[in-house]
Design an enzyme around this catalytic site. Structure first.
Site, mmCIF file in Angstrom:
data_model
loop_
_atom_site.group_PDB
_atom_site.id
_atom_site.type_symbol
_atom_site.label_atom_id
_atom_site.label_comp_id
_atom_site.label_asym_id
_atom_site.label_seq_id
_atom_site.Cartn_x
_atom_site.Cartn_y
_atom_site.Cartn_z
ATOM 1 N N ASP A 5 -57.767 70.137 -66.755
ATOM 2 C CA ASP A 5 -58.457 69.543 -68.237
ATOM 3 C C ASP A 5 -59.718 70.122 -68.485
ATOM 4 O O ASP A 5 -60.804 69.246 -68.701
ATOM 5 C CB ASP A 5 -58.313 68.030 -68.220
ATOM 6 C CG ASP A 5 -56.834 67.431 -67.722
ATOM 7 O OD1 ASP A 5 -56.121 67.086 -68.584
ATOM 8 O OD2 ASP A 5 -56.456 68.050 -66.770
ATOM 9 N N HIS A 31 -48.916 68.851 -64.020
ATOM 10 C CA HIS A 31 -50.058 68.278 -64.813
ATOM 11 C C HIS A 31 -50.016 66.723 -64.526
ATOM 12 O O HIS A 31 -51.275 66.079 -64.529
ATOM 13 C CB HIS A 31 -50.056 68.693 -66.146
ATOM 14 C CG HIS A 31 -50.858 68.362 -67.046
ATOM 15 N ND1 HIS A 31 -52.375 68.604 -66.898
ATOM 16 C CD2 HIS A 31 -50.951 67.398 -68.282
ATOM 17 C CE1 HIS A 31 -52.998 68.073 -67.986
ATOM 18 N NE2 HIS A 31 -52.507 67.369 -68.733
ATOM 19 N N HIS A 75 -52.270 56.888 -68.825
ATOM 20 C CA HIS A 75 -51.008 57.688 -68.567
ATOM 21 C C HIS A 75 -50.335 56.940 -67.387
ATOM 22 O O HIS A 75 -49.672 57.580 -66.646
ATOM 23 C CB HIS A 75 -51.431 58.975 -68.262
ATOM 24 C CG HIS A 75 -52.471 59.667 -69.355
ATOM 25 N ND1 HIS A 75 -51.658 59.838 -70.707
ATOM 26 C CD2 HIS A 75 -53.473 60.429 -69.373
ATOM 27 C CE1 HIS A 75 -52.589 60.558 -71.144
ATOM 28 N NE2 HIS A 75 -53.630 60.796 -70.555
ATOM 29 N N VAL A 94 -54.971 62.732 -66.293
ATOM 30 C CA VAL A 94 -55.969 61.599 -66.336
ATOM 31 C C VAL A 94 -57.273 62.284 -66.137
ATOM 32 O O VAL A 94 -57.628 62.785 -65.098
ATOM 33 C CB VAL A 94 -55.626 60.574 -65.164
ATOM 34 C CG1 VAL A 94 -56.823 59.616 -65.307
ATOM 35 C CG2 VAL A 94 -54.298 59.906 -65.456
ATOM 36 N N HIS A 95 -57.998 61.701 -67.024
ATOM 37 C CA HIS A 95 -59.494 62.358 -67.219
ATOM 38 C C HIS A 95 -60.561 61.864 -66.257
ATOM 39 O O HIS A 95 -61.450 60.858 -66.731
ATOM 40 C CB HIS A 95 -60.131 62.356 -68.495
ATOM 41 C CG HIS A 95 -59.116 63.065 -69.528
ATOM 42 N ND1 HIS A 95 -59.341 63.138 -70.807
ATOM 43 C CD2 HIS A 95 -58.193 63.956 -69.105
ATOM 44 C CE1 HIS A 95 -58.375 63.909 -71.500
ATOM 45 N NE2 HIS A 95 -57.819 64.614 -70.443
#
Length: 460
Positions: free
Chosen positions: A171, A314, A324, A352-353
């Site tokens: 990401d 991912h 998510h 997921v950030h």
């Protein structure tokens, strides 16, 4: 604030101290007293408060006119045993020649490749060149030039045996934090970069693919970058444009070399490691091409040759962040039994950030012969961090924190690897999580797992 569990993952089938001493290189034996404390899997509790820095804006790329035939956006990737694929873009058609050698300015070898291009609404890409060079020597610096002109680049091929270091960051995007992450990775003495999806965050604006290529060129032209797709690579327009057209054209991976029919999933081997790059956004059910390819690929893995088995995709399967939730459940239901039967050691995901590391898990709970799952979708994207976690944390979650950063996996030998995650604390890489991991082969899991468990790999 960081959220973590102070539980330790038990060492899977822990080897005796005497046995460990025989398997660890001499230079590491002085570290064994410390390793005994942190050996798979130990997470040191974070006691200091951490104030997360503010978001950073997208990078601005000034217009930089180059000759139409000069190579741009150069990056390299593995392309089978002892071969490297060199990819670059020119704004007009030109030769797909790569000249290369082991001394600066002396090109003893030449390879020719092929080209592609694509149009997207009102955008037309340049000419995208893909040229495979080799056979190459392992652990060797090569100097190369693309298209018979332009600047000289250099790349270092991965080693043929342990140790090997893999940089991991997903990401990425193109923000100030992305630049910080890339700068920190550049400080790492790594051999290969693994990226579990969401590269440019172009999101239909195709010029952002070009600026992303410029941004990563200093690193991606010097070490192989192995990537898989994320949701931001889709860019499909119903009834008009299929998904992943830009991604597939620009980031060609060794899918054909691994027997896959799609650039969205493939595998490769490097220095005793077999790596699966799977697709979260292409069919994965039991009747899909990806599922059947994965079964075939796993059934042919030689764990004596590649004692470590890694997987990347991912969408995470184990995620205690509010973001998510359950998006990976269907893929997990279909494919986790295959990965477990084959004895996958570590799984990396993005999406997921934030960062999270689990115990060894399987079927939704801790399992001594399961995989360690790492969510590392924190490269620096424009959407910001996913701050909220479930409270209390699941029993399988060891360490979690919503910060940008990157990871480094140093596989020391056939039995031990050292994983560390480095938070971007302002402009300094701060090691915030670290752990020694024992391979499942060394722990005896591959031997103790029943024939019934492995039968799924060989069933029609």
């Amino acid at each position: 604030m960081p959220s973590h569990s102070d539980q330790m993952i038990p060492v899977e089938f822990m080897l005796s101290e005497k046995a460990q001493l025989k398997m660890v290189p001499k230079k590491l034996k002085i570290l064994l007293p410390l390793m005994a404390v942190v050996m798979v899997v130990n997470s040191v509790a974070v006691t200091a408060d951490y104030v997360r820095p503010q978001p950073r804006k997208n990078l601005q790329f000034p217009w930089d006119p180059k000759p139409s035939s000069q190579p741009q956006q150069v990056h390299v990737s593995l392309a089978g045993d002892k071969h490297i694929r060199v990819t670059w873009i020119t704004s007009k058609s030109s030769s797909s020649l790569v000249e290369y050698g082991t001394s600066p300015g002396k090109y003893n070898f030449r390879s020719h490749g092929d080209t592609t291009s694509y149009s997207y609404l009102f955008y037309s890409s340049g000419t995208i060149h893909h040229t495979v060079i080799g056979p190459l020597e392992h652990n060797t610096v090569y100097y190369y030039r693309c298209g018979g002109q332009g600047p000289e680049f250099s790349l270092k091929t991965p080693p043929s045996e342990f140790p090997i270091t893999l940089a991991v960051a997903g990401d990425l995007g193109q923000t100030g934090w992305t630049k910080s992450t890339l700068d920190h990775i550049d400080l790492c003495q790594y051999d290969l970069h693994l990226l579990p999806g969401d590269l440019s965050y172009a999101d239909y604006i195709q010029s952002r693919w070009d600026t992303f290529g410029e941004l990563v060129e200093p690193l991606a032209s010097a070490r192989p970058w192995m990537v898989t797709q994320g949701n931001h690579e889709k860019e499909n327009i119903p009834f008009f444009k299929d998904g992943f057209e830009s991604y597939n054209a620009r980031w060609k991976m060794p899918y054909e070399e691994s027997g896959s029919m799609s650039n969205l999933y493939y595998s490769f081997e490097v220095a005793g490691v077999h790596v699966l790059m799977l697709g979260s956004y292409t069919d994965y059910d039991e009747n899909s091409d990806q599922y059947n390819w994965l079964k075939t690929d796993l059934s042919t893995v030689d764990r004596k040759k590649t004692p470590w088995l890694l997987a990347l995709f991912h969408v995470p399967w184990y995620n205690s962040n509010n973001a998510h939730q359950h998006e990976g459940d269907q893929m997990m239901e279909a494919m986790e039994p295959l990965l477990h039967a084959a004895g996958v050691d570590i799984v990396f995901a993005g999406h997921v950030h934030a960062y999270e590391r689990t115990k060894r898990v399987y079927n939704g709970k801790s399992h001594p012969c399961g995989a360690v799952h790492v969510t590392i979708g924190d490269g620096g994207n424009k959407e910001g961090l996913a701050h909220k976690y479930k409270d209390p944390s699941p029993e399988w979650s060891v360490f979690r924190e919503a910060s940008f950063g990157h990871g480094e996996l140093k596989i020391v030998n056939s039995t031990h690897a050292f994983w560390s995650w480095h938070r971007n604390d302002d402009d300094e890489p701060v090691k915030s999580d670290e752990v020694w991991i024992t391979s499942l082969m060394a722990s005896g899991c591959a031997v103790q797992e029943t024939k019934e468990t492995r039968k799924i790999l060989y069933s029609p």
